[in-house]
Design an enzyme around this catalytic site. Structure first.
Site, short mmCIF file in Angstrom:
data_model
loop_
_atom_site.label_atom_id
_atom_site.label_comp_id
_atom_site.label_asym_id
_atom_site.label_seq_id
_atom_site.Cartn_x
_atom_site.Cartn_y
_atom_site.Cartn_z
N GLU A 251 -71.07 -13.82 -1.24
CA GLU A 251 -70.30 -14.96 -1.70
C GLU A 251 -69.40 -15.43 -0.58
O GLU A 251 -68.77 -14.62 0.10
CB GLU A 251 -69.47 -14.59 -2.93
CG GLU A 251 -68.76 -15.75 -3.58
CD GLU A 251 -68.20 -15.38 -4.93
OE1 GLU A 251 -67.68 -16.28 -5.61
OE2 GLU A 251 -68.27 -14.19 -5.31
N GLY A 255 -70.70 -21.18 -1.02
CA GLY A 255 -71.62 -20.90 -2.11
C GLY A 255 -71.80 -19.42 -2.37
O GLY A 255 -71.10 -18.58 -1.82
N VAL A 257 -74.76 -16.22 -2.87
CA VAL A 257 -76.10 -15.83 -2.41
C VAL A 257 -76.67 -14.79 -3.38
O VAL A 257 -75.99 -13.84 -3.75
CB VAL A 257 -76.06 -15.25 -0.98
CG1 VAL A 257 -77.46 -14.89 -0.52
CG2 VAL A 257 -75.41 -16.24 -0.03
N LYS A 272 -79.20 -19.33 -1.58
CA LYS A 272 -77.80 -19.71 -1.51
C LYS A 272 -77.59 -20.95 -2.37
O LYS A 272 -78.28 -21.96 -2.21
CB LYS A 272 -77.38 -20.00 -0.06
CG LYS A 272 -75.88 -20.28 0.09
CD LYS A 272 -75.50 -20.36 1.57
CE LYS A 272 -73.99 -20.56 1.75
NZ LYS A 272 -73.61 -20.60 3.17
N ASP A 365 -69.14 -21.17 14.54
CA ASP A 365 -68.53 -20.11 13.73
C ASP A 365 -69.16 -18.76 14.08
O ASP A 365 -69.51 -17.98 13.19
CB ASP A 365 -68.68 -20.41 12.25
CG ASP A 365 -67.73 -19.58 11.38
OD1 ASP A 365 -66.69 -19.12 11.91
OD2 ASP A 365 -68.02 -19.40 10.18
#
Length: 555
Positions: A251, A255, A257, A272, A365
Site C-alpha cells: 500500500e 494505491g 497492491v 495496483k 523517486d
C-alpha cells in the site's frame, strides 16, 4: 516478504504514517465489521449512495411519524398532546430523524473512503439499535412494551439489508449487536418487583425476544446474501476478462497492491488499484505511470502486463509479481551491505535507469524502497526498479502532471536540483539519488537527516556529506567511496554524466568480490528469516476483479 511496488521508506525527516490499526479498526475486524468482500468494496460509489438513501429513509420516516402523531393528537386528544410535548422522550424521534437526515447530507457531500462508509454504517445501525432497544423500558405500556422495540429493530435490519451493500457475515454480526439492548430491556421490564403476579416468568419473555431477534437477524442476512450475491454474480457473468485478487501485499500513497491471478493466464501477477478518493488528476498521473513504464523493456525494470478500468471506474494495472525484498527492508534488518554486493546491486539499477534515460525519461523517486532484490530464473540478487509513478519526460512530450505539486520525490534521496528546480532536471538527478542509495547501503543510514523536510532539503542543497567510512567508523573500498561522494556532488556537472558512465566507474571499483555462491547462501540462510520478520501482510478472501474491456480499449 515484500512484493512489487510496496515502498517502505525510513524517513525520519517526514511525518511518519500510522503503524498498525487503531483500537476501533481492530475491534471492527474481530467482530467481522471491518473486513468486507473486495467485490463489494469496489462499489464504493454505490455504497455511498445507498447509505445516504438508508439514512434518508429512516430519518424521514422518524420525522414523518412524529409529525403525524402530533397532528392526530392535536385533533383528537389535546390532553395527550400536551403531555407528549412536556416529556423529552417524545422529542427523541424528531431529533433522531433530523440527525439522520443531516448525516445523509454529510455522506453525499464528498467522496468518502470505503472504510469510513463502513464506520458510518456500523455506528448508525448500532446506535439506533441501542435507542430502539432502550426506549421500551421508558414506556407506559402495561403488557408487552418490548414489542414496539422489536418491531422497530426488525424494520431497521430489513431495510438496511435491502438497501446497503453488505455481505452475510457483516449483516449477521450487526444484527446480533443491535438486538442485545432489546433483550436486556425485556429482562429489566419483566423483572420489576411491581409486575403483575399473574405474568409468566421473565425468562419466558426474554426467550421470546431472543427467538424474534434471531429470526430478524437471520432473515436480514439472507436478504443481504440474495440481493448482493446475485448482484456480484451478474456483474461477473457479464465480464470477458477476470482477475482474482488473492492477498493484499502493499500500500502506498497512490494505491493498493494485491497479489492476483487471471482466470486463464496462470502466471503470478500483482494488481495496483488507484485509491477511490483520488481525483481526476491523480487518475491521469496513474495512467501516465503505466504508459511510461510500459515503454521500458529492460529486465531490471518492473514489467507491465495490462491496464484498464473495472466496470465500477477503478483504474488498475497488472504487473509481474516479485517474491523478494526492497533494499530498505534488507538494510534495516541486516545492517550495511557487503561492498561487493552494493556494486552488484547498483550496476543493475543503473542499467535499468540507463534505458529510461535513453528514452528521455527520468525516475525522480530512486530510493531503497523502490529497488527490490529477488530470485529470477535461478539468479539470486536480481534487482527490479519499481514505481515509476513520478517519471517525467525530459525531451519534449506531454508535460508532467506532477508539475502542479511543489515537491515530488522522497526528501532523503532527492538531488539539489530536484529541490531547487524540479521541472528542469535530467538523468543526473537520478544519479545523485542512486548515490544516496549507495550511501545508505554502505552505512545503514541516509546521507542527511533532520527534524523536518525543510532541514533535510537544506542539507542536500548546502551541506557536504560525511564520508561513508567516517560514518561507519571502518575503512571502505577507496574507489567505491570516492564514486559515491562524486555522485553526491551538488553540481550535476561534477557527477558521472550518465547512468552508462556510472556503470563503467562501478566496474572499475576494486571491491571484495560478491559471488553467485555468496548470494545463493544469503538467500538460502537469511531470506527465510527476513520473510518471517517482514511487515504484516493483509489477507483478503479471493474475490474477482472484473475488467471493462471497452473502457480499456478507449484508453
Amino acid at each position: 516478504m515484500l512484493a512489487t511496488t510496496r515502498a517502505q521508506t525510513h524517513n525520519r525527516a517526514v511525518v511518519q504514517g500510522r503503524s498498525g490499526s487503531g483500537f476501533y479498526d481492530r475491534l471492527m475486524t474481530r467482530l467481522g465489521l471491518g473486513t468486507v468482500d473486495f467485490a463489494i468494496s469496489q462499489d464504493r460509489d454505490l455504497t455511498q449512495r445507498r447509505l445516504a438513501l438508508f439514512f434518508t429513509l429512516v430519518g424521514g420516516l422518524e420525522v414523518t411519524l412524529w409529525v403525524l402523531q402530533a397532528s392526530v393528537l392535536a385533533v383528537f386528544d389535546a390532553a395527550r398532546l400536551s403531555w407528549m410535548l412536556q416529556h423529552y422522550v417524545a422529542y427523541l424521534h424528531l431529533v433522531l430523524g433530523c440527525s439522520l437526515l443531516g448525516l445523509s447530507k454529510l455522506v453525499r457531500s464528498r467522496p468518502w473512503r470505503y472504510e469510513t462508509l463502513q464506520r458510518f454504517d456500523a455506528g448508525v445501525v448500532i446506535g439506533l439499535g441501542v435507542i430502539f432497544g432502550s426506549l421500551p423500558s421508558l414506556g407506559q405500556a402495561q403488557w408487552r412494551p418490548e414489542l414496539a422495540g422489536l418491531l422497530a429493530i426488525s424494520f431497521l435490519l430489513f431495510v438496511r439489508s435491502a438497501i446497503v451493500p453488505s455481505d452475510t457475515t457483516r449483516t449477521g454480526v450487526l444484527g446480533v449487536i443491535v438486538c442485545i439492548p432489546i433483550v436486556l430491556s425485556t429482562w429489566l421490564i419483566h423483572s420489576q418487583p411491581d409486575r403483575p403476579a399473574d405474568w409468566p416468568s421473565p425468562a419466558l419473555f426474554v426467550a421470546g425476544t431472543i427467538v424474534w431477534a434471531f429470526a430478524a437477524t437471520k432473515a436480514s442476512s439472507v436478504v443481504s446474501h440474495v440481493i448482493y450475491g446475485l448482484h456480484r454474480q451478474v456483474r461477473e457473468a457479464l465480464t470477458l476478462g477476470q482477475y482474482t485478487l488473492e492477498e493484499k501485499i502493499g500500500e502506498g500513497g497512490m494505491g493498493v497492491v494485491y497479489r492476483a491471478r487471471h482466470a486463464l493466464m496462470r502466471r503470478p501477477t500483482a494488481i495496483k488499484l488507484l485509491r477511490a478518493e483520488r481525483g481526476p488528476q491523480a487518475i491521469a498521473r496513474f495512467e501516465r505511470e503505466v504508459q511510461m513504464t510500459s515503454r521500458l523493456t529492460h529486465p531490471n525494470t518492473i514489467a507491465i502486463y495490462d491496464y484498464g478500468h473495472t466496470p465500477d471506474g477503478i483504474f488498475y494495472y497488472v504487473m509481474e509479481h516479485l517474491d523478494g525484498f526492497d533494499l530498505e527492508h534488507v538494510v534495516r534488518a541486516e545492517g550495511p551491505m557487503h561492498p561487493g554486493r552494493v556494486v552488484h546491486v547498483l550496476r543493475q539499477a543503473a542499467e535499468a535507469l540507463g534505458e529510461a534515460h535513453a528514452l528521455g525519461l527520468i525516475h525522480r523517486d530512486v530510493k531503497p524502497g523502490n529497488l527490490l532484490i529477488c530470485e529470477r530464473g535461478g539468479r539470486p540478487d536480481f534487482v527490479k526498479v519499481l514505481d515509476f509513478g513520478l517519471v517525467r519526460e525530459i525531451d519534449g512530450g506531454a508535460p508532467a502532471f506532477s508539475q502542479t505539486e511543489a515537491l515530488q520525490g522522497t526528501p532523503l534521496y532527492m538531488s539539489p536540483e530536484q529541490i531547487r528546480e524540479p521541472h528542469a532536471i535530467d538523468g543526473r538527478s537520478d544519479v545523485y539519488s542512486l548515490g544516496a542509495v549507495a550511501y545508505f547501503l554502505l552505512t545503514g543510514e541516509p546521507v542527511f537527516e533532520g527534524k523536518n523536510v525543510v532541514e533535510v532539503c537544506g542539507h542536500h542543497l548546502h551541506s557536504r556529506p560525511v564520508r561513508p567510512s567516517v560514518r561507519v567508523g571502518r575503512p571502505l573500498p577507496e574507489k567505491l567511496e570516492a564514486l559515491v561522494m562524486r555522485c553526491l556532488e551538488k553540481d550535476p556537472a561534477a557527477r558521472p554524466a550518465s547512468a552508462a558512465a556510472l556503470i563503467e566507474m562501478l566496474e572499475a571499483c576494486e571491491v571484495p568480490e560478491w559471488t553467485g555462491a555468496d548470494a545463493r547462501q544469503w538467500w538460502r540462510e537469511r531470506a527465510p528469516e527476513l520473510r518471517r520478520s517482514s511487515s504484516e501482510r493483509h489477507s483478503v478472501r479471493p474475490v474477482t476483479l472484473a475488467v471493462d474491456l471497452d473502457k480499456r480499449d478507449a484508453a
